[in-house]
Design an enzyme around this catalytic site. Structure first.
Site, PDB file in Angstrom:
ATOM      1  N   HIS A 108     -22.454   4.062  21.088  1.00  0.00           N
ATOM      2  CA  HIS A 108     -21.575   3.348  19.840  1.00  0.00           C
ATOM      3  C   HIS A 108     -20.671   2.325  21.242  1.00  0.00           C
ATOM      4  O   HIS A 108     -20.675   1.485  21.862  1.00  0.00           O
ATOM      5  CB  HIS A 108     -20.732   4.071  19.648  1.00  0.00           C
ATOM      6  CG  HIS A 108     -20.614   4.408  17.709  1.00  0.00           C
ATOM      7  ND1 HIS A 108     -21.816   4.173  17.650  1.00  0.00           N
ATOM      8  CD2 HIS A 108     -21.162   5.973  17.850  1.00  0.00           C
ATOM      9  CE1 HIS A 108     -21.843   4.467  16.654  1.00  0.00           C
ATOM     10  NE2 HIS A 108     -21.358   5.284  16.048  1.00  0.00           N
TER      11      HIS A 108
ATOM     12  N   GLY B 208       2.649   4.545   1.337  1.00  0.00           N
ATOM     13  CA  GLY B 208       3.213   5.110   2.521  1.00  0.00           C
ATOM     14  C   GLY B 208       4.314   3.894   3.217  1.00  0.00           C
ATOM     15  O   GLY B 208       4.401   4.144   4.349  1.00  0.00           O
TER      16      GLY B 208
ATOM     17  N   GLU C 255     -23.106   9.024  20.355  1.00  0.00           N
ATOM     18  CA  GLU C 255     -20.687   7.779  20.801  1.00  0.00           C
ATOM     19  C   GLU C 255     -21.811   7.342  22.046  1.00  0.00           C
ATOM     20  O   GLU C 255     -21.246   6.392  22.381  1.00  0.00           O
ATOM     21  CB  GLU C 255     -20.442   9.883  21.085  1.00  0.00           C
ATOM     22  CG  GLU C 255     -19.936  10.656  19.840  1.00  0.00           C
ATOM     23  CD  GLU C 255     -19.530   9.677  18.906  1.00  0.00           C
ATOM     24  OE1 GLU C 255     -18.972   8.762  18.552  1.00  0.00           O
ATOM     25  OE2 GLU C 255     -20.037  10.089  17.655  1.00  0.00           O
TER      26      GLU C 255
ATOM     27  N   PRO D 168       0.774  -0.991   0.124  1.00  0.00           N
ATOM     28  CA  PRO D 168       0.185  -0.423   0.212  1.00  0.00           C
ATOM     29  C   PRO D 168       1.290   0.701  -0.303  1.00  0.00           C
ATOM     30  O   PRO D 168       1.823   0.812   0.519  1.00  0.00           O
ATOM     31  CB  PRO D 168      -1.049  -0.215   1.800  1.00  0.00           C
ATOM     32  CG  PRO D 168      -0.380  -1.380   1.975  1.00  0.00           C
ATOM     33  CD  PRO D 168       0.521  -2.060   0.924  1.00  0.00           C
TER      34      PRO D 168
HETATM   35  P1  ADP Z   1       5.749   4.242  -0.363  1.00  0.00           P
HETATM   36  O1  ADP Z   1       6.532   4.709  -1.565  1.00  0.00           O
HETATM   37  O2  ADP Z   1       5.896   2.586  -0.366  1.00  0.00           O
HETATM   38  O3  ADP Z   1       4.673   5.164  -1.512  1.00  0.00           O
HETATM   39  P2  ADP Z   1       7.569   6.209   0.921  1.00  0.00           P
HETATM   40  O4  ADP Z   1       8.748   5.485   0.807  1.00  0.00           O
HETATM   41  O5  ADP Z   1       7.672   7.078   0.015  1.00  0.00           O
HETATM   42  O6  ADP Z   1       6.391   4.783   0.621  1.00  0.00           O
HETATM   43  O7  ADP Z   1       7.281   6.170   1.968  1.00  0.00           O
HETATM   44  C1  ADP Z   1       6.686   7.747   2.923  1.00  0.00           C
HETATM   45  C2  ADP Z   1       7.220   8.425   4.025  1.00  0.00           C
HETATM   46  O8  ADP Z   1       7.273   7.105   5.363  1.00  0.00           O
HETATM   47  C3  ADP Z   1       8.847   7.792   4.357  1.00  0.00           C
HETATM   48  O9  ADP Z   1       9.559   8.818   3.777  1.00  0.00           O
HETATM   49  C4  ADP Z   1       9.425   7.738   5.825  1.00  0.00           C
HETATM   50  O10 ADP Z   1       9.298   9.373   6.244  1.00  0.00           O
HETATM   51  C5  ADP Z   1       7.975   7.346   5.835  1.00  0.00           C
HETATM   52  N1  ADP Z   1       8.429   5.777   5.999  1.00  0.00           N
HETATM   53  C6  ADP Z   1       7.628   4.682   5.595  1.00  0.00           C
HETATM   54  N2  ADP Z   1       7.707   3.617   5.492  1.00  0.00           N
HETATM   55  C7  ADP Z   1       9.012   3.809   7.224  1.00  0.00           C
HETATM   56  C8  ADP Z   1       9.124   2.191   7.493  1.00  0.00           C
HETATM   57  N3  ADP Z   1       8.806   1.734   7.238  1.00  0.00           N
HETATM   58  N4  ADP Z   1      10.724   3.577   8.540  1.00  0.00           N
HETATM   59  C9  ADP Z   1      10.449   4.436   8.666  1.00  0.00           C
HETATM   60  N5  ADP Z   1       9.748   5.584   7.876  1.00  0.00           N
HETATM   61  C10 ADP Z   1       8.717   5.092   7.175  1.00  0.00           C
HETATM   62 ZN    ZN Z   2     -21.894   6.611  14.967  1.00  0.00          ZN
END
Ligand code: ADP
Ligand code: ZN
Ligand code: MG
Length: 607
Positions: A434, A210, A431, A208
């Site tokens: 829930h 990030g 709330e 996914p």
């Molecule tokens: P993707 O390419 O998988 O979409 P990125 O490599 O661009 O994600 O990640 C975005 C940012 O999220 C990175 O620059 C870092 O700051 C943070 N990040 C994501 N995964 C990690 C991880 N496993 N350890 C440390 N930082 C992470």
């Molecule tokens: Zn609700």
């Protein structure tokens, strides 16, 4: 990270040079004319002046004569007259005692006229050409100068430049291990050759957004002491047909020259989309050509040379099957969302650069953020630091982190939102509804926080639940309890006010999604048992699904889903009706405090 490009020189720069040259020439060529006012007279007047003895100096030029007359005041006046074919002039001037010369005028000197007629236009021409070339390049995503059209602008990263190593990537141990092997191979290929092992030509990082795919690739660049070519898939897709393919060719040519090395293609799905997937009208010739070139190049090079290709994507299911064939990207490296331990590790990595108070407990934050990606967690740390600065503190406190978790999940607090007393009360009952349903069921996660402070995301209030440990599997009971909790908000409104509002829209959406998945994908309905009814289209991006059944079956599915939702709704109403006193009491408490913690909630609940 980025390599520095030469700053583009603007048009004004070249125009400046041209104007400068003209001014310089002027200063040398026409000084006399610029300095003095010159009067034009006829030849007869000139001769008269000479005879009268008023002329002090004469300069005979090719076509004209310039002469100086000293008037009574002792001031020199310059005159100009046309030159006549007059053989007696010299004698005449001589006898009048006039200082005279015949000059080759400077403006006609061969060097100057050469510069003026040939070099100056050339300079101006090139200035304009350069200007337009750079504009075109900018438009079509190129870099460098006009002569590099079609060259790949892959940036070469080496260790010193990225400064990112595997230490900066928290969690993702399996991915790191797989990549470490590739780095190791490039360091000493002998070890692998001796035993007869073949290193994969390419590895595909999937997961996914990030989760750190790009970060991992950069870390590989930092770890390996070999050149690292990095390019994004979108950079291949150019305006002109054929450009993408040319870039691929150039990239691989460069790579083979620099071998051993690593080539990283980020977001490969932009070029690697399935070729058959497009509509009948193929507007994607360009992409297809680029992909074909990539396949050709991947087959063409000798892996023993030591070129390893890495690629990353979050839509592996759209990739052309040809790309995934053995001998191409035959190794898949999953980069999944982090689990509890992974989240805590990622928080620690990012907290290293931020001043933290001693009371900060990152474990709690990791527990409160199931489903968060590495990028989300990095964002949470940064939001907390920003909040600490806003509040004039020198360190980040736990409260900053807690608040920033909510900011990332639900947006900022809407301080100026004005709610009527009645709406506020409705939200509070909703709330607590829930939370109370959650507390009274055995398979629900404990309540962590309840708030009725509106958020910029549009949430008017929310109840946060946090699982005890990391949950990988969900039982049928847990799923049903979860739906009942989602129904709890609306159920409270019904029981207390006998009136329903729009406030439950998000709950409805979530509950329906889950109930549907129970029937179509989790095999949790008696009716369909373990029959597959849906496929997931994009596993890593929202997880859209499509039904793979006849329309009759589809309407039965809808019935099943409705039954689940109805029975859970009833269950929630029963729980709340049985605990009406507590519902009132807890709501009163929430109205006073606006935000209460899980402990406070339990405290009031248990008297
Ligand atoms: P993707 O390419 O998988 O979409 P990125 O490599 O661009 O994600 O990640 C975005 C940012 O999220 C990175 O620059 C870092 O700051 C943070 N990040 C994501 N995964 C990690 C991880 N496993 N350890 C440390 N930082 C992470
Ligand atoms: Zn609700
Ligand atoms: Mg990325």
């Amino acid at each position: 990270m980025e390599e520095k490009k030469n700053p583009k020189k603007p048009l004004i720069y070249y125009l400046g040079i041209a104007v400068g040259i003209v001014l310089l020439l002027n200063a040398f060529v026409f000084p006399a004319i610029l300095k003095n006012q010159v009067k034009e007279v006829d030849y007869g007047t000139f001769l008269r002046y000479v005879d009268q003895g008023n002329v002090t100096e004469v300069e005979v030029q090719e076509n004209q004569i310039i002469f100086v007359v000293r008037n009574k005041g002792g001031k020199d006046q310059y005159y100009l007259t046309g030159r006549m074919d007059d053989p007696e002039l010299s004698n005449r001037l001589y006898s009048a005692g006039v200082k005279f010369t015949k000059n080759i005028p400077k403006e006609n000197s061969p060097l100057v006229s050469f510069l003026l007629t040939w070099i100056l236009p050339l300079i101006i021409f090139f200035a304009i050409a350069q200007f337009f070339a750079s504009r075109i390049q900018k438009r079509f995503g190129g870099g460098g100068n006009a002569m590099t059209f079609g060259k790949s602008n892959a940036k070469i990263y080496v260790e010193a430049q990225t400064g990112i190593t595997f230490k900066d990537v928290a969690g993702q141990d399996e991915a790191k291990e797989a990549l470490q092997e590739i780095v190791d191979f490039l360091h000493n290929p002998k070890k692998y050759k001796e035993i007869g092992a073949k290193i994969p030509k390419g590895a595909l990082l999937v997961g996914p957004p990030g989760t750190g795919k790009t970060l991992l690739a950069k870390a590989v660049a930092g770890e390996s002491k070999v050149p690292f070519f990095s390019i994004s898939g979108s950079e291949f897709v150019e305006m002109f047909v054929g450009m993408g393919a040319a870039r691929v060719r150039d990239l691989f040519k460069q790579a083979q020259e620099k071998a051993p090395c690593i080539v990283f293609i980020d977001e490969i799905d932009t070029i690697g989309k399935s070729r058959t997937g497009g509509g009948p009208i193929s507007g994607n010739d360009e992409r297809e050509q680029t992909l074909n070139q990539l396949l050709t190049e991947m087959d063409g090079f000798d892996p023993d040379k030591g070129v390893v290709i890495l690629a990353a994507t979050n839509r592996p299911e759209t990739l052309d099957k040809a790309l995934l064939r053995p001998g191409r990207f035959d190794r898949r490296v999953p980069v999944e969302l982090p689990d509890l331990r992974g989240r805590e590790a990622i928080l620690h990595v990012h907290a290293k650069n931020v001043k933290m108070d001693h009371d900060v407990n990152l474990h709690t934050i990791a527990r409160a953020t199931p489903g968060a990606s590495g990028a989300d967690l990095a964002n949470i740390i940064n939001e907390a630091a920003l909040r600490a600065v806003r509040l004039g503190r020198k360190e980040v406190k736990q409260s900053d982190l807690e608040e920033s978790v909510e900011v990332v999940i639900a947006g900022y607090q809407r301080k100026n939102a004005v709610l009527s007393m009645k709406d506020k009360l409705t939200i509070a009952y909703h709330e607590i509804g829930h939370a109370l349903v959650a507390a009274k069921q055995s398979n629900s996660a404990p309540v962590h926080k309840i708030t009725i402070i509106p958020r910029t995301s549009g949430a008017l209030g929310y109840t946060m639940q946090v699982e005890e440990g990391e949950q990988v599997l969900m039982s049928k009971e847990q799923a049903l309890d979860k739906i009942a909790v989602l129904m709890g908000g609306r159920a409270a409104e019904e029981i207390i006010f006998n009136r329903i509002t729009s406030g439950a829209s998000n709950d409805i959406e979530q509950a329906t999604k889950l109930a549907r998945a129970m029937v179509t994908r989790f095999g949790m309905s008696e009716r369909f048992d373990m029959m597959a009814l849906e496929t997931v289209n994009n596993q890593y991006l929202g997880g859209d699904t499509s039904l793979i059944v006849s329309s009759e079956t589809a309407s039965i599915i809808d019935e099943e889903v409705l039954n689940i939702i109805k029975s859970c709704h009833e269950k929630a109403k029963t729980i709340l009706a049985d605990n009406k006193e507590k519902l009132h009491e807890l709501t009163k408490y929430l109205m006073e405090k606006e935000t209460i913690t899980g402990e406070e909630f339990l405290h009031v609940l248990n008297g």
